[in-house]
Write an enzyme that holds these catalytic residues in place. Structure first.
Site, PDB file in Angstrom:
ATOM      1  CG  ASP A 108       1.179 -23.540 -17.095  1.00  0.00           C
ATOM      2  OD1 ASP A 108       1.679 -22.925 -16.338  1.00  0.00           O
ATOM      3  OD2 ASP A 108       0.425 -24.579 -17.580  1.00  0.00           O
ATOM      4  CB  VAL A 110       4.028 -28.830 -15.424  1.00  0.00           C
ATOM      5  CG1 VAL A 110       3.165 -28.650 -14.600  1.00  0.00           C
ATOM      6  CG2 VAL A 110       4.734 -30.588 -15.182  1.00  0.00           C
ATOM      7  CG  ASP A 112      -0.559 -33.790 -14.648  1.00  0.00           C
ATOM      8  OD1 ASP A 112       0.071 -34.696 -15.046  1.00  0.00           O
ATOM      9  OD2 ASP A 112      -1.062 -33.570 -13.857  1.00  0.00           O
ATOM     10  CB  THR A 116      -3.896 -26.428 -18.732  1.00  0.00           C
ATOM     11  OG1 THR A 116      -4.823 -27.211 -17.879  1.00  0.00           O
ATOM     12  CG2 THR A 116      -3.694 -25.097 -19.087  1.00  0.00           C
ATOM     13  CD1 TRP A 194       2.791 -32.497  -5.345  1.00  0.00           C
ATOM     14  CD2 TRP A 194       0.545 -32.941  -6.999  1.00  0.00           C
ATOM     15  NE1 TRP A 194       2.069 -31.120  -4.728  1.00  0.00           N
ATOM     16  CE2 TRP A 194       0.207 -31.842  -6.391  1.00  0.00           C
ATOM     17  CE3 TRP A 194       0.683 -33.238  -7.659  1.00  0.00           C
ATOM     18  CZ2 TRP A 194      -1.039 -30.611  -6.761  1.00  0.00           C
ATOM     19  CZ3 TRP A 194      -1.220 -32.524  -8.085  1.00  0.00           C
ATOM     20  CH2 TRP A 194      -1.699 -30.907  -7.351  1.00  0.00           C
TER      21      TRP A 194
END
Length: 251
Positions: A108, A110, A112, A116, A194
């Site tokens: 993936d 990132v 965070d 996920t 972000w």
């Protein structure tokens, strides 16, 4: 959600993946199956596989799953559920896959909140348990029909994870300790911000310029910090030498 933004160019993502492979992070655990977490993992997966092929001479097959936690700035991942939009098709037919015996690398862009990745690992572990159960049924059926020699023993798969960037922030979910200690890799660790990736850009030229300008400013800031640290160290050493000289002179 962090308010500050950080832009990343294609070139930067490319170099992060390249450097990760060249550091030899997969030397002791070489993936045999890559699972791309769409949509952010698409390009990092493709780039990573190219460098893995260059280093180890093997084209690793890719499977894709689709998950969504949030896709707009300002969305709170702590209250957003992980939505499963696309998953693996299990079997031996075209486009299908069996997990047994594979070293499975999740990719993936990132890490965070980690929700996920944790969701994917949990779902895969459940699927692996189901596949093992089916395998044991086949073994039992083969035993009863004297076909046991035709059934291969069960080889448990292993799961690892690679992310281009890991945000240094409190995580809302956890991965199994075995994965975190042995098979979790981040191309780089970054502050909580972000991230704006090039595949989300409207104007790719402006986006790339913004990313490169920010990277140059960060590099200059680090250089100045190193210079200041060196100056302080040199001054401290000079003071120590002066004090030693004064002490010897007094004696």
């Amino acid at each position: 959600m962090a308010a500050n933004k950080r832009f990343w160019s294609y070139e930067q993502v490319h170099e992060i993946c390249k450097n990760a492979v060249e550091r030899g992070i997969f030397q002791q655990w070489r993936p045999t199956l890559i699972i791309c977490i769409a949509a952010g993992g698409f390009l990092p997966t493709r780039i990573l596989r190219s460098f893995l092929k260059n280093k180890y001479g093997v084209n690793i097959p890719i499977q894709t799953i689709g998950l969504q936690l949030y896709d707009v700035e300002g969305c709170d991942p702590s209250t957003s559920p992980v939505q499963r939009e696309q998953w693996l098709s299990y079997g031996t037919g075209p486009g299908q896959v069996l997990l047994q015996g594979h070293r499975i690398l999740l990719v993936d862009e990132v890490d965070d909140s980690r929700k996920t990745l944790a969701h994917v690992v949990s779902e895969l572990q459940s699927d692996i348990a189901s596949e093992k159960q089916q395998h044991l049924h086949q073994v039992a059926a083969a035993d009863s029909s004297r076909m046991a020699a035709a059934v291969q023993p069960w080889h448990p798969p292993e799961i690892g994870a690679f992310v281009v960037q890991n945000k240094l922030r409190p995580k809302l979910a956890q991965l199994p300790e075995e994965i975190m200690k042995q098979r979790y890799w981040a191309g780089m660790e970054i502050e909580n911000c972000w991230c704006v990736y090039p595949w989300d850009a409207d104007d790719i030229y402006h986006h790339t310029q913004t990313a490169e300008t920010a990277a140059a400013a960060a590099a200059e800031g680090k250089s100045q910090q190193h210079m200041q640290a060196a100056e302080i160290a040199a001054e401290t050493a000079a003071n120590c030498m002066f004090q030693q000289h004064q002490h010897q002179h007094q004696q």
